[in-house]
Write a protein that holds these residues in place. Structure first.
Motif, PDB file in Angstrom:
ATOM      1  N   UNK A 148       0.954  -1.267  -0.073  1.00 53.99           N
ATOM      2  CA  UNK A 148       0.022   0.115   0.024  1.00 53.99           C
ATOM      3  C   UNK A 148       0.753   1.035   0.117  1.00 53.99           C
ATOM      4  N   UNK A 149       1.845   1.308   0.869  1.00 55.70           N
ATOM      5  CA  UNK A 149       2.694   2.476   1.109  1.00 55.70           C
ATOM      6  C   UNK A 149       3.432   2.560  -0.230  1.00 55.70           C
ATOM      7  N   UNK A 150       3.936   1.760  -0.787  1.00 61.18           N
ATOM      8  CA  UNK A 150       4.927   1.575  -2.044  1.00 61.18           C
ATOM      9  C   UNK A 150       3.863   1.982  -3.153  1.00 61.18           C
ATOM     10  N   UNK A 151       2.803   1.643  -3.334  1.00 58.66           N
ATOM     11  CA  UNK A 151       2.031   1.956  -4.274  1.00 58.66           C
ATOM     12  C   UNK A 151       1.359   3.571  -4.355  1.00 58.66           C
ATOM     13  N   UNK A 152       1.493   3.960  -3.214  1.00 57.69           N
ATOM     14  CA  UNK A 152       0.868   5.472  -3.302  1.00 57.69           C
ATOM     15  C   UNK A 152       2.137   6.176  -3.383  1.00 57.69           C
ATOM     16  N   UNK A 153       3.371   5.863  -2.819  1.00 57.92           N
ATOM     17  CA  UNK A 153       4.402   6.874  -3.102  1.00 57.92           C
ATOM     18  C   UNK A 153       4.989   6.724  -4.538  1.00 57.92           C
ATOM     19  N   UNK A 154       4.708   5.750  -5.347  1.00 61.75           N
ATOM     20  CA  UNK A 154       4.755   5.653  -6.840  1.00 61.75           C
ATOM     21  C   UNK A 154       3.887   6.736  -7.500  1.00 61.75           C
ATOM     22  N   UNK A 155       3.015   7.116  -6.931  1.00 57.64           N
ATOM     23  CA  UNK A 155       2.198   8.330  -7.653  1.00 57.64           C
ATOM     24  C   UNK A 155       2.768   9.640  -7.952  1.00 57.64           C
ATOM     25  N   UNK A 156       3.713   9.775  -6.765  1.00 58.19           N
ATOM     26  CA  UNK A 156       4.482  11.113  -6.818  1.00 58.19           C
ATOM     27  C   UNK A 156       5.897  10.935  -7.369  1.00 58.19           C
ATOM     28  N   UNK A 157       6.325   9.889  -7.739  1.00 58.88           N
ATOM     29  CA  UNK A 157       7.376   9.481  -8.310  1.00 58.88           C
ATOM     30  C   UNK A 157       7.799   9.982  -9.910  1.00 58.88           C
ATOM     31  N   UNK A 158       8.611  11.085 -10.216  1.00 60.51           N
ATOM     32  CA  UNK A 158       8.709  11.407 -11.368  1.00 60.51           C
ATOM     33  C   UNK A 158       9.128  10.391 -12.304  1.00 60.51           C
ATOM     34  N   UNK A 159       8.737  10.232 -13.584  1.00 61.09           N
ATOM     35  CA  UNK A 159       9.212   9.210 -14.325  1.00 61.09           C
ATOM     36  C   UNK A 159      10.937   9.155 -14.708  1.00 61.09           C
ATOM     37  N   UNK A 160      11.576   8.176 -14.658  1.00 57.71           N
ATOM     38  CA  UNK A 160      12.848   8.081 -15.022  1.00 57.71           C
ATOM     39  C   UNK A 160      13.772   8.776 -13.989  1.00 57.71           C
ATOM     40  N   UNK A 161      13.245   8.841 -12.641  1.00 56.88           N
ATOM     41  CA  UNK A 161      13.907   9.670 -11.648  1.00 56.88           C
ATOM     42  C   UNK A 161      15.364   9.078 -11.290  1.00 56.88           C
ATOM     43  N   UNK A 162      15.704   7.979 -12.090  1.00 53.04           N
ATOM     44  CA  UNK A 162      16.982   7.373 -11.860  1.00 53.04           C
ATOM     45  C   UNK A 162      17.801   7.274 -13.259  1.00 53.04           C
ATOM     46  N   UNK A 163      18.980   7.545 -13.418  1.00 50.15           N
ATOM     47  CA  UNK A 163      19.320   7.517 -14.643  1.00 50.15           C
ATOM     48  C   UNK A 163      19.931   6.036 -14.955  1.00 50.15           C
ATOM     49  N   UNK A 164      20.068   5.905 -16.408  1.00 48.10           N
ATOM     50  CA  UNK A 164      20.583   4.568 -16.842  1.00 48.10           C
ATOM     51  C   UNK A 164      21.736   4.053 -16.336  1.00 48.10           C
ATOM     52  N   UNK A 165      22.723   4.839 -16.105  1.00 46.21           N
ATOM     53  CA  UNK A 165      24.181   4.572 -15.554  1.00 46.21           C
ATOM     54  C   UNK A 165      24.037   4.362 -14.114  1.00 46.21           C
ATOM     55  N   UNK A 166      23.567   5.370 -13.351  1.00 48.95           N
ATOM     56  CA  UNK A 166      23.150   4.906 -12.072  1.00 48.95           C
ATOM     57  C   UNK A 166      22.529   3.645 -11.425  1.00 48.95           C
ATOM     58  N   UNK A 167      21.515   3.176 -12.280  1.00 46.52           N
ATOM     59  CA  UNK A 167      21.106   2.167 -12.264  1.00 46.52           C
ATOM     60  C   UNK A 167      21.884   0.852 -12.158  1.00 46.52           C
ATOM     61  N   UNK A 168      22.638   1.024 -13.527  1.00 48.90           N
ATOM     62  CA  UNK A 168      23.690  -0.162 -13.600  1.00 48.90           C
ATOM     63  C   UNK A 168      24.662   0.018 -12.539  1.00 48.90           C
ATOM     64  N   UNK A 169      25.310   1.002 -12.202  1.00 47.65           N
ATOM     65  CA  UNK A 169      26.331   1.093 -11.040  1.00 47.65           C
ATOM     66  C   UNK A 169      25.760   0.464  -9.859  1.00 47.65           C
TER      67      UNK A 169
END
Ligand SMILES: *Cc1c(COP(=O)(O)O)cnc(C)c1O
Length: 371
Positions: A242-263
């Motif tokens: 429940x908490x995670x789903x609601x938090x996702x509503x305010x998360x901007x799309x692509x808030x983490x960069x491609x290379x940060x995710x890999x790292x």
């Protein structure tokens, strides 16, 4: 323009002096700067993460997979939690913001320790919430519970180990506290330095699986500290669906960069790097303890990757910080927390040796001449 009054009234937060300034002002070369002010990993980036960044550099042109599947899978394996129970933020800072964003308004109250991570208060003020703090110097869950009963806040922040003082809370005490809090109050457990206290003493170790059974608790972790990825901005929150789903509503799309995710995804498996960091941290912390005894300075027992010196009135934290800055050494002045204290990130042996030598000179000078 009619901006929100409470936004215009916010103080402007100053970040530390950029390295280039210090170098230029004092003729110090970049490689000679000792940066122990931001609790970064003194060993830098894990080789696993570095290779992942280099090997995937060509992917900088593509948007990341916005589900963050690979990183969530890796975290899910590490912590034995379901991937649906994880949210990724641009640093755990951003998840602190999401929590306040989804809950707070001008009628909300946010409860925290007297001296704790500054971002809780800063973000709470973005939503015009009222801040309530305990009076104790370090975290005190009894006082916190009393204030909880009195004010019925919507959010409680607990930071263990705590930045900037370094104290930690026992797992059993945290669980007792959580059991007494109503379901409608969100408890944010900020565990940015959990790896350090877990290594030092298991009774302070709290894991995400300890808290997912609570419907109102979120565990925050980060790649900025022990994983050495502060510059990549990756943090995570673990809580029930429940908490995670609601938090996702305010998360901007692509808030983490491609290379940060890999790292981040690749650094999780670098156990050798983590162990090296932990061993160095607690071995080297001993030097600071010995120094404190030798100089009759007060320190706080630290469960994290830094140590905090509480200075007596013959010494001024800002003067010491500025003196060291001229020598190319960066540490953190805790004046902004209302303390005559300094926080030093534990560095590599040579860095600590140089820092302590300079600090010794500064202290002796001020105590004898009161300059
Ligand atoms: C460093 C830190 C964080 C998070 O930092 P990010 O770089 O935003 O992940 C969170 N809480 C505390 C107490 C910290 O010291």
């Amino acid at each position: 323009m009619r901006f929100n009054r409470y936004i215009c009234d916010l103080p402007i937060y100053e970040v530390g002096k950029p390295l280039e300034f210090i170098m230029r002002d004092n003729g110090i070369l970049e490689q000679d700067i000792i940066k122990l002010g931001s609790n970064e990993n003194p060993f830098g980036v894990s080789p696993f993460a570095k290779n992942a960044i280099i090997e995937n550099a060509h992917l900088a042109s593509v948007y990341p997979d916005d589900s963050y599947y690979a990183l969530k899978e890796a975290l899910s394996k590490k912590y034995c939690v379901n991937a649906n129970n994880i949210i990724i933020g641009s640093g755990s800072d951003q998840i602190i913001e999401f929590c306040l964003h989804t809950i707070c308004n001008k009628d909300s109250k946010v409860l925290m320790a007297n001296i704790t991570f500054a971002m809780y208060e800063i973000y709470a003020k973005h939503f015009n919430a009222k801040i309530i703090k305990t009076e104790d110097f370090t975290h005190n869950l009894d006082s916190m519970f009393k204030l909880y009963e009195k004010h019925k806040p919507q959010i409680i922040f607990i930071c263990t180990p705590n930045n900037p003082l370094g104290e930690a809370l026992l797992k059993c005490d945290i669980l007792d506290f959580l059991n007494k809090i109503d379901d409608n109050c969100l408890v944010v457990l900020d565990c940015a330095y959990m790896e350090y206290c877990a290594y030092k003493d298991k009774s302070y170790f709290i894991s995400p699986t300890d808290i997912t059974k609570f419907s109102n608790v979120i565990y925050l972790g980060t790649f900025s500290k022990i994983y050495g990825l502060g510059g990549m901005r990756v943090g995570y929150g673990i809580a029930n669906d429940e908490i995670i789903q609601v938090l996702h509503r305010v998360r901007p799309p692509f808030n983490i960069t491609t290379l940060s995710l890999k790292a981040a995804t690749n650094s999780i498996d670098d156990e050798e790097f983590i162990l090296k960091t932990l061993i160095n941290n607690f071995n080297e912390m001993e030097r600071y303890k010995e120094f404190a005894i030798k100089k009759s300075l007060k320190i706080l027992e630290s469960y994290a990757n830094f140590i905090t010196f509480l200075l007596h009135n013959k010494l001024n934290s800002t003067k010491i910080v500025n003196y060291l800055l001229q020598k190319g050494i960066i540490i953190r002045d805790l004046k902004s927390y209302g303390l005559n204290a300094i926080r030093i990130t534990i560095g590599k042996p040579k860095q600590n040796e140089i820092l302590l030598k300079q600090m010794s000179i500064a202290i002796d000078k001020w105590i004898t001449t009161n300059l």
